[in-house]
Design a protein around this motif. Structure first.
Motif, mmCIF file in Angstrom:
data_model
loop_
_atom_site.group_PDB
_atom_site.id
_atom_site.type_symbol
_atom_site.label_atom_id
_atom_site.label_comp_id
_atom_site.label_asym_id
_atom_site.label_seq_id
_atom_site.Cartn_x
_atom_site.Cartn_y
_atom_site.Cartn_z
ATOM 1 N N ASN A 140 0.781 -1.028 0.075
ATOM 2 C CA ASN A 140 0.024 0.040 0.088
ATOM 3 C C ASN A 140 0.860 1.119 -0.176
ATOM 4 O O ASN A 140 2.161 1.123 0.092
ATOM 5 N N LYS A 141 0.204 2.356 -0.030
ATOM 6 C CA LYS A 141 0.931 3.631 -0.260
ATOM 7 C C LYS A 141 1.768 3.927 0.875
ATOM 8 O O LYS A 141 2.836 4.637 0.855
ATOM 9 N N THR A 164 -8.150 -5.220 5.830
ATOM 10 C CA THR A 164 -7.794 -3.820 4.987
ATOM 11 C C THR A 164 -7.101 -4.137 3.787
ATOM 12 O O THR A 164 -6.602 -5.135 3.426
ATOM 13 N N THR A 166 -6.329 -2.353 -0.441
ATOM 14 C CA THR A 166 -6.322 -1.590 -1.544
ATOM 15 C C THR A 166 -7.819 -0.974 -1.949
ATOM 16 O O THR A 166 -8.201 0.044 -2.169
ATOM 17 N N SER A 168 -10.346 -1.261 0.173
ATOM 18 C CA SER A 168 -11.195 -0.410 0.807
ATOM 19 C C SER A 168 -10.361 0.748 1.325
ATOM 20 O O SER A 168 -10.856 1.615 2.536
ATOM 21 N N HIS A 169 -9.225 0.994 0.875
ATOM 22 C CA HIS A 169 -8.324 2.389 1.138
ATOM 23 C C HIS A 169 -7.878 2.511 2.623
ATOM 24 O O HIS A 169 -8.225 3.547 3.128
ATOM 25 N N ASP A 170 -7.607 1.376 2.983
ATOM 26 C CA ASP A 170 -7.135 1.278 4.465
ATOM 27 C C ASP A 170 -5.908 0.409 4.812
ATOM 28 O O ASP A 170 -5.595 -0.495 3.958
ATOM 29 N N GLY A 194 -6.071 5.594 6.958
ATOM 30 C CA GLY A 194 -6.851 5.735 5.464
ATOM 31 C C GLY A 194 -5.655 5.712 4.477
ATOM 32 O O GLY A 194 -4.628 6.691 4.720
ATOM 33 N N ALA A 195 -5.901 5.116 3.399
ATOM 34 C CA ALA A 195 -4.815 5.235 2.278
ATOM 35 C C ALA A 195 -5.696 5.122 0.900
ATOM 36 O O ALA A 195 -5.799 4.482 0.067
ATOM 37 N N GLY A 196 -6.028 6.563 0.909
ATOM 38 C CA GLY A 196 -6.726 6.942 -0.328
ATOM 39 C C GLY A 196 -8.297 7.094 -0.022
ATOM 40 O O GLY A 196 -8.455 6.824 1.289
ATOM 41 N N GLY A 197 -9.175 7.650 -0.989
ATOM 42 C CA GLY A 197 -10.402 7.772 -0.584
ATOM 43 C C GLY A 197 -10.850 8.965 0.187
ATOM 44 O O GLY A 197 -9.993 9.859 0.490
ATOM 45 N N ASP A 200 -8.088 9.481 3.098
ATOM 46 C CA ASP A 200 -6.671 9.408 3.231
ATOM 47 C C ASP A 200 -6.078 10.354 4.216
ATOM 48 O O ASP A 200 -6.053 11.385 4.227
#
Length: 461
Positions: A140-141, A164, A166, A168-170, A194-197, A200
């Motif tokens: 993930n990011k 969790t 990609t 679900s962006h977490d 939060g990893a996006g959405g 974030d």
């Protein structure tokens, strides 16, 4: 689902956050408390646990650095299977170990080492194995771990379900979690990043349900209390699992059951909950939630109370609160809820000495109609940014009834409580702990000391 939170660093960053508003009005929403002053019961119960020693197959780092590097116990989780056997989960360098024990607390086989995992986020014992809430590698990011429920049956992994990712962006860089089981499904409650959405970069919490075969189920929520400074979860036969959270935005302890955000959550207790202040309220950010035969609930926590509490005018969302604590040290508080969705009345305080810091507060059922409350105390407390150092003065046990009235005098014992307590069918309480005497004289810096033994305590009502 809430709108995006403000971007702030999560609580494990050691620097404490400062309030957005520096001056508090003397007036505000008072969150009072009454003190349990009743004397002890005339018949003194035996509150002296017995213990056995279990030799470990690896080194267990038994301390963790909390807020401001405050010394905390590394969590051990003890769980009982329907047939009365026990499992104890504890982390090591090669993964989370799950040690099988007899009902008497003696080793019954080799450890199961759950490879590629970090942190004990919760444990459920089954007759044929166990389920573990933990963290596993992910892409993930943020380059952080993912939350996962891992099931072992007869010594073999039968599923590993990530909660969790990609889609679900977490992520889950830490869990501070709980895992419960109602006989047909698991409930996993834990911290997310939060990893996006829409969220974030923010921190919240997530409640996920998983079937007996590892399938993700409907229900729960993807984003809740933000930041979550403490989690408690109780499995229910039907409906949503009962849950609590310490939320630093609304600043306090809330009933989070059935919500997707803290906006409408009933208030259990207002507390000053900036990171570094509210972070030691539940031990290792995981709390106990006990249900009575009549459907009431009890939880216990370390509290500084609230001299005043009001909405923060600097927060344009209208959700932020600012709380001025009533005391500089934490006192032992017990709160009762009449059902899974309602806030309690005023908390019951079991301690009040201003110069004494109290930490590592637990509560467990004791027989049919009483509760065992435990905590550690330190005298000569010196406090800064919501955390304290001092001289350790003992692990305390006290019985109270379901109104908070004392049913025993304090008993100071040598059996530490360093994680979740299991309740056997006959009401016996059992837990695993590191057999060392705590020191709170200074923060923890550098690596944790280790032990190659655990004690397994037993206390029968």
């Amino acid at each position: 689902m809430t709108t995006a939170r403000r971007i702030t660093r999560h609580r494990r960053v050691r620097a404490a956050r400062k309030p957005a508003i520096g001056v508090l009005a003397a007036a505000g929403v008072a969150v009072g408390a009454w003190y349990a002053t009743a004397g002890a019961a005339t018949t003194t119960p035996n509150l002296a646990p017995t213990s056995t020693t279990v030799t470990l197959a690896a080194k267990f780092p038994y301390l963790s650095a909390g807020y401001n590097n405050t010394r905390e116990w590394t969590r051990t989780t003890t769980a009982v299977a329907p047939n009365g056997t026990l499992r104890v989960a504890w982390p090591a360098a090669d993964g989370v170990h799950v040690t099988p024990l007899t009902a008497a607390g003696k080793r019954s086989g080799a450890d199961t080492v759950v490879k590629g995992t970090k942190e004990v986020g919760g444990l459920v014992a089954h007759n044929d194995g166990f389920a573990l809430l933990t963290r596993v590698a992910d892409t993930n990011k943020w380059k952080e771990t993912a939350a996962a429920v891992v099931r072992y049956t007869n010594g073999r992994q039968t599923f590993r379900t990530k909660l969790t990712g990609t889609a679900s962006h977490d992520t889950a860089p830490l869990l501070d979690g709980q895992l419960t089981w109602n006989g047909s499904k698991y409930g996993a409650y834990f911290v997310v990043h939060g990893a996006g959405g829409f969220a974030d970069g923010h921190f919240g919490d997530k409640l996920s349900y998983v079937s007996a075969k590892g399938a993700k189920l409907s229900g729960g929520w993807s984003w809740g209390c933000s930041h979550n400074e403490g989690i408690a979860l109780h499995a229910e036969t039907t409906g949503a699992f009962t849950s609590l959270c310490f939320d630093d935005w609304r600043s306090g302890l809330f009933v989070s059951t059935g919500i997707g955000a803290p906006d409408t959550a009933p208030v259990v207790q207002r507390e000053q909950c900036w990171a570094g202040y509210c972070g030691g309220t539940f031990p290792s950010r995981t709390g106990d939630l006990v249900k009575s035969a009549t459907g009431r609930y009890a939880t216990a926590f370390a509290s500084r109370g609230a001299a005043s509490a009001k909405k923060n005018p600097a927060d344009t969302s209208g959700r932020g609160w600012t709380v001025k604590p009533r005391t500089s040290t934490h006192q032992v508080a017990v709160a009762f809820m009449k059902n899974r969705n309602s806030a309690p009345g005023k908390a019951v305080y079991l301690t009040s000495a201003a110069g004494t810091e109290n930490t590592n507060v637990h509560v467990a059922p004791y027989g049919k109609d009483r509760l065992l409350v435990s905590w550690e105390s330190m005298k000569g407390a010196k406090c800064a940014s919501g955390t304290c150092t001092g001289t350790f003065t003992g692990t305390h046990l006290r019985l109270v009834d379901w109104n908070g009235k004392a049913q025993s005098a304090d008993k100071v014992v040598n059996a530490r409580i360093t994680g979740d307590i299991a309740v056997l069918k006959d009401g016996t309480l059992t837990w695993a702990y590191a057999p060392v005497t705590p020191t709170y004289a200074k923060p923890l810096t550098g690596a944790s000391p280790t032990t190659t033994t655990l004690k397994v305590a037993r206390l029968k009502p």
